[in-house]
Design a protein around this motif. Structure first.
Motif, PDB file in Angstrom:
ATOM      1  N   MET A  91     138.747 -19.399  30.094  1.00 20.06           N
ATOM      2  CA  MET A  91     138.679 -17.888  29.920  1.00 20.06           C
ATOM      3  C   MET A  91     137.236 -17.748  29.203  1.00 20.06           C
ATOM      4  O   MET A  91     137.293 -16.907  28.104  1.00 20.06           O
ATOM      5  CB  MET A  91     139.860 -17.383  29.406  1.00 20.06           C
ATOM      6  N   SER A  92     136.223 -17.904  29.637  1.00 15.93           N
ATOM      7  CA  SER A  92     135.069 -17.636  28.907  1.00 15.93           C
ATOM      8  C   SER A  92     134.092 -17.257  29.789  1.00 15.93           C
ATOM      9  O   SER A  92     132.888 -16.756  29.301  1.00 15.93           O
ATOM     10  CB  SER A  92     134.527 -19.087  28.207  1.00 15.93           C
ATOM     11  N   ASN A  93     134.212 -16.969  30.949  1.00 13.19           N
ATOM     12  CA  ASN A  93     133.199 -16.336  32.211  1.00 13.19           C
ATOM     13  C   ASN A  93     133.014 -14.714  31.454  1.00 13.19           C
ATOM     14  O   ASN A  93     133.509 -14.183  30.864  1.00 13.19           O
ATOM     15  CB  ASN A  93     133.702 -16.340  33.679  1.00 13.19           C
ATOM     16  N   ASN A  94     131.932 -14.208  32.049  1.00 10.84           N
ATOM     17  CA  ASN A  94     131.470 -12.863  31.808  1.00 10.84           C
ATOM     18  C   ASN A  94     132.194 -12.124  32.832  1.00 10.84           C
ATOM     19  O   ASN A  94     132.673 -12.173  33.952  1.00 10.84           O
ATOM     20  CB  ASN A  94     130.021 -12.741  31.799  1.00 10.84           C
ATOM     21  N   TYR A  95     132.020 -10.590  32.296  1.00 11.51           N
ATOM     22  CA  TYR A  95     132.803  -9.596  33.041  1.00 11.51           C
ATOM     23  C   TYR A  95     131.835  -9.279  34.209  1.00 11.51           C
ATOM     24  O   TYR A  95     130.638  -9.246  33.876  1.00 11.51           O
ATOM     25  CB  TYR A  95     132.919  -8.455  32.216  1.00 11.51           C
ATOM     26  N   ARG A 128     135.697  -8.816  26.555  1.00 11.98           N
ATOM     27  CA  ARG A 128     135.273  -9.707  25.281  1.00 11.98           C
ATOM     28  C   ARG A 128     136.740 -10.125  24.448  1.00 11.98           C
ATOM     29  O   ARG A 128     136.971 -11.221  23.956  1.00 11.98           O
ATOM     30  CB  ARG A 128     134.118  -9.585  24.477  1.00 11.98           C
ATOM     31  N   LEU A 129     137.356  -8.936  24.192  1.00 11.27           N
ATOM     32  CA  LEU A 129     138.253  -9.053  23.438  1.00 11.27           C
ATOM     33  C   LEU A 129     139.364 -10.085  23.926  1.00 11.27           C
ATOM     34  O   LEU A 129     140.124 -10.872  23.202  1.00 11.27           O
ATOM     35  CB  LEU A 129     139.266  -7.717  23.347  1.00 11.27           C
ATOM     36  N   TYR A 130     139.735 -10.032  25.040  1.00 10.52           N
ATOM     37  CA  TYR A 130     140.550 -10.973  25.709  1.00 10.52           C
ATOM     38  C   TYR A 130     139.876 -12.394  25.931  1.00 10.52           C
ATOM     39  O   TYR A 130     140.816 -13.151  25.624  1.00 10.52           O
ATOM     40  CB  TYR A 130     141.082 -10.505  27.268  1.00 10.52           C
ATOM     41  N   THR A 131     138.712 -12.501  26.203  1.00  7.98           N
ATOM     42  CA  THR A 131     138.245 -13.992  26.376  1.00  7.98           C
ATOM     43  C   THR A 131     138.008 -14.379  24.950  1.00  7.98           C
ATOM     44  O   THR A 131     138.349 -15.894  24.965  1.00  7.98           O
ATOM     45  CB  THR A 131     136.631 -13.629  27.195  1.00  7.98           C
ATOM     46  N   TRP A 138     142.438 -14.239  23.395  1.00 15.05           N
ATOM     47  CA  TRP A 138     143.768 -14.363  24.044  1.00 15.05           C
ATOM     48  C   TRP A 138     144.524 -15.435  23.861  1.00 15.05           C
ATOM     49  O   TRP A 138     145.612 -15.610  23.448  1.00 15.05           O
ATOM     50  CB  TRP A 138     143.632 -13.903  25.595  1.00 15.05           C
ATOM     51  N   GLU A 139     143.743 -16.757  24.038  1.00 12.31           N
ATOM     52  CA  GLU A 139     144.451 -17.990  24.075  1.00 12.31           C
ATOM     53  C   GLU A 139     145.000 -18.140  22.606  1.00 12.31           C
ATOM     54  O   GLU A 139     146.195 -18.751  22.510  1.00 12.31           O
ATOM     55  CB  GLU A 139     143.221 -19.136  24.303  1.00 12.31           C
ATOM     56  N   GLN A 140     144.260 -17.809  21.771  1.00 15.67           N
ATOM     57  CA  GLN A 140     145.034 -18.265  20.290  1.00 15.67           C
ATOM     58  C   GLN A 140     146.035 -17.176  19.719  1.00 15.67           C
ATOM     59  O   GLN A 140     146.860 -17.467  19.293  1.00 15.67           O
ATOM     60  CB  GLN A 140     143.641 -18.303  19.244  1.00 15.67           C
ATOM     61  N   ALA A 141     145.596 -15.965  20.312  1.00 15.84           N
ATOM     62  CA  ALA A 141     146.780 -14.992  19.878  1.00 15.84           C
ATOM     63  C   ALA A 141     147.946 -15.343  20.426  1.00 15.84           C
ATOM     64  O   ALA A 141     149.192 -14.871  19.903  1.00 15.84           O
ATOM     65  CB  ALA A 141     146.159 -13.390  20.708  1.00 15.84           C
ATOM     66  N   SER A 162     151.676 -11.448  15.947  1.00 18.58           N
ATOM     67  CA  SER A 162     152.407 -11.493  17.162  1.00 18.58           C
ATOM     68  C   SER A 162     152.262 -10.023  17.796  1.00 18.58           C
ATOM     69  O   SER A 162     152.206  -9.641  18.926  1.00 18.58           O
ATOM     70  CB  SER A 162     153.915 -11.736  17.090  1.00 18.58           C
ATOM     71  N   THR A 163     152.112  -8.977  16.912  1.00 15.02           N
ATOM     72  CA  THR A 163     151.918  -7.733  17.090  1.00 15.02           C
ATOM     73  C   THR A 163     150.573  -7.804  18.002  1.00 15.02           C
ATOM     74  O   THR A 163     150.360  -6.749  18.827  1.00 15.02           O
ATOM     75  CB  THR A 163     151.645  -6.725  16.036  1.00 15.02           C
ATOM     76  N   TYR A 164     149.643  -8.273  17.483  1.00  9.84           N
ATOM     77  CA  TYR A 164     148.203  -8.224  18.232  1.00  9.84           C
ATOM     78  C   TYR A 164     148.318  -8.620  19.530  1.00  9.84           C
ATOM     79  O   TYR A 164     147.848  -7.948  20.444  1.00  9.84           O
ATOM     80  CB  TYR A 164     147.105  -9.093  17.464  1.00  9.84           C
ATOM     81  N   GLN A 165     149.006  -9.727  19.753  1.00 11.57           N
ATOM     82  CA  GLN A 165     149.221 -10.036  21.174  1.00 11.57           C
ATOM     83  C   GLN A 165     149.859  -9.013  22.074  1.00 11.57           C
ATOM     84  O   GLN A 165     149.664  -8.853  23.050  1.00 11.57           O
ATOM     85  CB  GLN A 165     150.129 -11.456  21.322  1.00 11.57           C
TER      86      GLN A 165
END
Length: 821
Positions: free
Chosen positions: A1-5, A644-647, A650-653, A710-713
RNA sequence: GCCGGAGUGGCGGAACUGGCAGACGCGCACGACUCAAACUCGUGUUCCCUGACGGGAUUGUGGGUUCAAGUCCCACCUUCGGCACCA
């Protein structure tokens, strides 16, 4: 999940997918609550959409998406008001048949609407120029005809020489045709009318039952122009005392009848001819000829200086028997009231100007309370209420009461009666043009006007090569003998078809009903489905239709209600008008000015989601605003930041232990509440800023490296859902990238928890004599007493108290403390 | 002329029932990253006085109500829309 918008890549992909999945189909007969969200029926012009049109389509789309997520069965349809002069005018200019240009234009509109991510149910698309549609427009014409509400009349019509057609008075307002052509004149032509005046009263009272902008309701009331008054008979003074000719005037001020010092007829008034004395004849005829030469438009625009001529004739005031000179003057209109007025210069400004110009006496019959005025000294009329003077038996009464008494007197002596007049005229529906629905009437030499039987509808608009108007006053259809010549449905003899077509406002007076069941063949709509969907819950479009389409559609609905076809009398429960979007130069966008910004160009650079958000963010929904190319940078950055927030996180969140972030949780619930309330109240600009604040908070967590909770996720999950109506594409892509099944647009709208949204500590501003001096921080559950002592304990406050005891301390709802010294 | 809406930083605008004016964004300035630029990130940004602490002024203008007014009341100015000889 690292491609650009990359909006240009993901947007078309999802648009196609949604279409394939039928995500926005409205379901007939569902047991969900329904919501009918409708845009004004657009005329598909050759220029296509510009970003100003999106100011209408984006907000209704956001509401529709939101309502679906809230569990509503939403009807959000789109169709084309395809008949009409502009399409035909364009076709003539370019030598292409309007069928072709219309099809091309509608395809382009549809493409552009998809481009900006609208969620219309295209399975319900209608086109008013399709025989399957106008068949029912003709059916409604016959309904009106059978109910005595459609009639043919020979009359002076508004005529636009550029369009070569007649116009309704609405369309000719101000001497400029509604397409913008100047030089509108009058011409005597037989034409068809709808008797909208029969519903004048209900068209006014019905306005109190709908949730519409006050501005529009006022405009409609003014347009209908109801005024209460009396019709009073004056008799013509003549040598032959038998058989006195009566002439009626309409006045809203019967209380001023003793102040009548002259009498005015409109120049066209038939009595002018008869009343004129031989020695005045020449002068009168010259005046009339001059007045008739001018169009009504010139007569109105010239406004200031009054003109007129004495006819030599006299009428008798029915109350005091005085003989009053009769004038002809063009400030009196033949089309309103009776075409005749009683001149009361002391109490009517127009009559006053006329009297001064021609040296006619001014007699005061109403004096202001506590003073008196002298007719010869007045500089303007006194139109207000007051006390009756010079009015024989009514002297001394308040004029309001005298008005009633005089009316009673007149009615008892059979000299006249109380009446109501309307400014609104009947609706002229005939167009001597090709590109419209043919009026389904046959003229038979034996049977007269015969309606085309319903089972013979539609009367098809025949194909024509050359449909240019020829100025004959007849539609081009009159040149097609195969169309014109037919047999009479009643007697079977040779007969001719009506060749006028209907103006486009007929088509748009019922289209909202067709959307409820566009496939229905046995009638204009399926009663069961119509019952489920109607009335329209939210209707959105520009304020320019305030008195045209919106009045006509209400009229037709009332006729349908009286015919038992629909169970409601107002079709549009809630109406909203979007503000205009001007070009960057502050001018109305148009091709000729070269300041048009198309959605195509904006989507190409920034993507549809950026465009959508900017459309909402730039200003309140109903406010005019200029397009700004810098402004959209901000919304574009906003979406990139989200991406960017998600890319980035997300995976670690997703793999965090169950750690909580109370402050973030609070912000999340506050955001859900804020976004929900703001969509519901149509404050879409602040809905966007609420989302921006939330995203900024998430960005802070990321930067401070405090995001692994977990709140952040949960917050990231929530953000996708509450952003979905505003930015449907990016959110759908993220929804998929974050491993979710199905469409984000089918998720339930989240609810908020008022307890979790509540702040734990509050900051209370403290003022001394109304000036802010400090802020104290107290627990949210602190009592007012606690807040008060905390405020008094503040050092900064003490400094300003200067040792003096406070005179008064006000603690306002835990929001603020004000200490008065 | 009549009816209706609107006047808040350099700009778009925010402020729910009177209670911290300027949220959010644009733009601008400075800084970080970079060989450099763009992007991105940070800091600041209503005006005036002050080196700073701090203070004063401020929601079109003038008055009023109130402990408190962008918000309510009165008058006026500007601006946008609608109607305009409708008796």
């Amino acid at each position: 999940m690292s491609n650009n918008y990359n909006p240009q890549e993901i947007e078309p992909k999802w648009q196609e997918q949604w279409e394939k999945d039928g995500l926005y189909r409205a379901t007939d007969g569902s047991n969900k609550p329904k919501y009918y969200c409708l845009d004004f029926f657009p005329y598909p012009s050759g220029e296509g959409l510009h970003v100003g049109h999106c100011r209408n389509y984006v907000p209704t789309d956001v509401i529709s998406r939101f309502k679906r997520m809230k569990g509503y069965n939403v009807l959000h349809p789109m169709g084309w008001d395809a008949f009409g002069e502009p399409a035909e005018q364009h076709a003539i200019a370019n030598g292409i048949h309007p069928r072709q240009t219309t099809d091309r234009n509608t395809a382009n509109y549809k493409r552009q609407m998809r481009l900006i991510g609208t969620s219309y149910d295209w399975s319900r698309e209608v086109d008013s120029s399709d025989p399957g549609y106008y068949r029912w427009t003709q059916w409604f014409f016959l309904l009106l005809y059978k109910r005595g509400l459609a009639y043919r009349d020979m009359n002076w019509q508004w005529w636009c020489p550029t369009c070569q057609t007649t116009l309704s008075s609405h369309e000719a307002a101000g001497g400029v045709c509604w397409r913008g052509h100047e030089g509108v004149t009058k011409r005597e032509i037989p034409a068809w009318y709808f008797k909208i005046t029969a519903y004048a009263d209900e068209l006014i009272t019905g306005l109190d039952t709908v949730d519409w902008p006050e501005r529009i309701r006022i405009m409609q009331r003014n347009w209908i122009g109801r005024s209460e008054g009396a019709e009073i008979q004056f008799s013509v003074v003549s040598e032959q005392s038998l058989n006195k000719e009566q002439i009626a005037v309409f006045t809203t001020r019967p209380d001023t009848i003793y102040g009548v010092t002259f009498f005015v007829l409109a120049p066209e008034h038939p009595l002018v001819e008869r009343i004129t004395t031989p020695d005045q004849r020449e002068e009168v005829q010259a005046y009339i000829a001059q007045a008739m030469r001018q169009s009504e438009v010139d007569r109105m625009s010239e406004s200031r200086e009054k003109t007129g001529v004495f006819t030599g004739g006299y009428v008798e005031n029915p109350l005091n028997g005085e003989h009053i000179p009769v004038w002809a003057a063009d400030y009196v209109m033949m089309g309103y009231g009776t075409g005749a007025i009683m001149g009361v210069p002391a109490h009517d400004q127009r009559d006053f100007e006329f009297a001064r110009k021609f040296g006619l006496p001014v007699r005061v019959v109403i004096a202001p309370e506590g003073s008196s005025i002298e007719g010869s000294e007045m500089t303007e009329a006194f139109p207000a209420e007051g006390k009756m003077v010079n009015s024989a038996p009514f002297n001394g009464l308040p004029s309001g009461e005298a008005l009633q008494r005089i009316c009673e007197h007149i009615e008892s002596k059979d000299l006249g009666k109380r009446t109501v007049k309307y400014r609104m005229r009947d609706w002229l529906i005939s167009r001597q043009r090709y590109w419209g629905a043919p009026i389904p009437i046959i003229h038979c030499p034996k049977c007269g006007e015969v309606p085309v039987p319903e089972d013979q509808l539609p009367v098809l608009l025949p194909p024509m090569e050359d449909f240019r108007p020829d100025g004959s006053g007849c539609s081009p259809l009159a040149r097609l003998s195969a169309f014109v010549n037919t047999t009479c449905p009643t007697c079977g003899g040779a007969a001719q078809r009506e060749t006028d077509t209907m103006g486009g406002f007929a088509c748009s007076s019922w289209y909202f009903l067709r959307f409820t069941s566009p496939d229905f063949q046995q009638g204009p709509f399926d009663p069961a489905r119509m019952n489920y969907w109607m009335p329209v819950d939210l209707y959105v479009g520009g304020a320019e239709h305030a008195v045209l389409h919106l009045l006509y559609a209400r009229f037709w609905t009332k006729v349908m209600a009286d015919a038992g076809l629909v169970p409601f009398r107002e079709p549009f429960a809630k109406l909203m008008n979007q503000g205009q979007l001007m070009g960057p130069d502050g001018q109305r966008m148009s091709k000729s000015r070269g300041n048009t910004i198309t959605p195509d160009a904006v989507v190409d650079t920034y993507g549809a989601d950026s465009l959508r958000i900017y459309e909402m963010f730039m200003a309140p929904f109903d406010q005019d605003v200029n397009w700004s190319m810098e402004g959209i940078n901000g919304t574009s950055r906003f979406l990139e930041k989200i991406w960017r927030l998600y890319t980035d996180t997300w995976e670690q969140a997703g793999n965090q232990p169950q750690t909580k972030d109370d402050e973030l949780e609070r912000k999340m619930h506050q955001t859900i509440r804020g976004v929900t309330e703001r969509i519901e109240t149509f404050r879409l600009n602040t809905m966007v800023s609420t989302l921006m604040e939330f995203v900024n908070t998430l960005g802070d967590r990321q930067r401070d490296r405090t995001w692994k909770t977990s709140t952040y996720q949960q917050a990231l999950e929530t953000l996708m859902v509450i952003l979905a109506p505003a930015a449907p594409h990016i959110v759908e892509e993220l929804w998929q990238l974050t491993g979710h099944e199905g469409s984000v647009h089918q998720q339930a709208w989240p609810s908020w928890d008022a307890d979790l949204a509540r702040e734990e500590v509050i900051q209370v501003p403290v003022q001394v004599n109304g000036k802010l001096r400090d802020r104290v921080v107290v627990p949210a559950d602190a009592s007012e007493e606690d807040i008060k002592s905390a405020a008094l304990a503040s050092e900064a406050v003490q400094k300003f108290l200067d040792g003096k005891p406070p005179k008064k301390v006000i603690v306002a709802q835990k929001k603020l403390v004000n200490i008065v010294v």
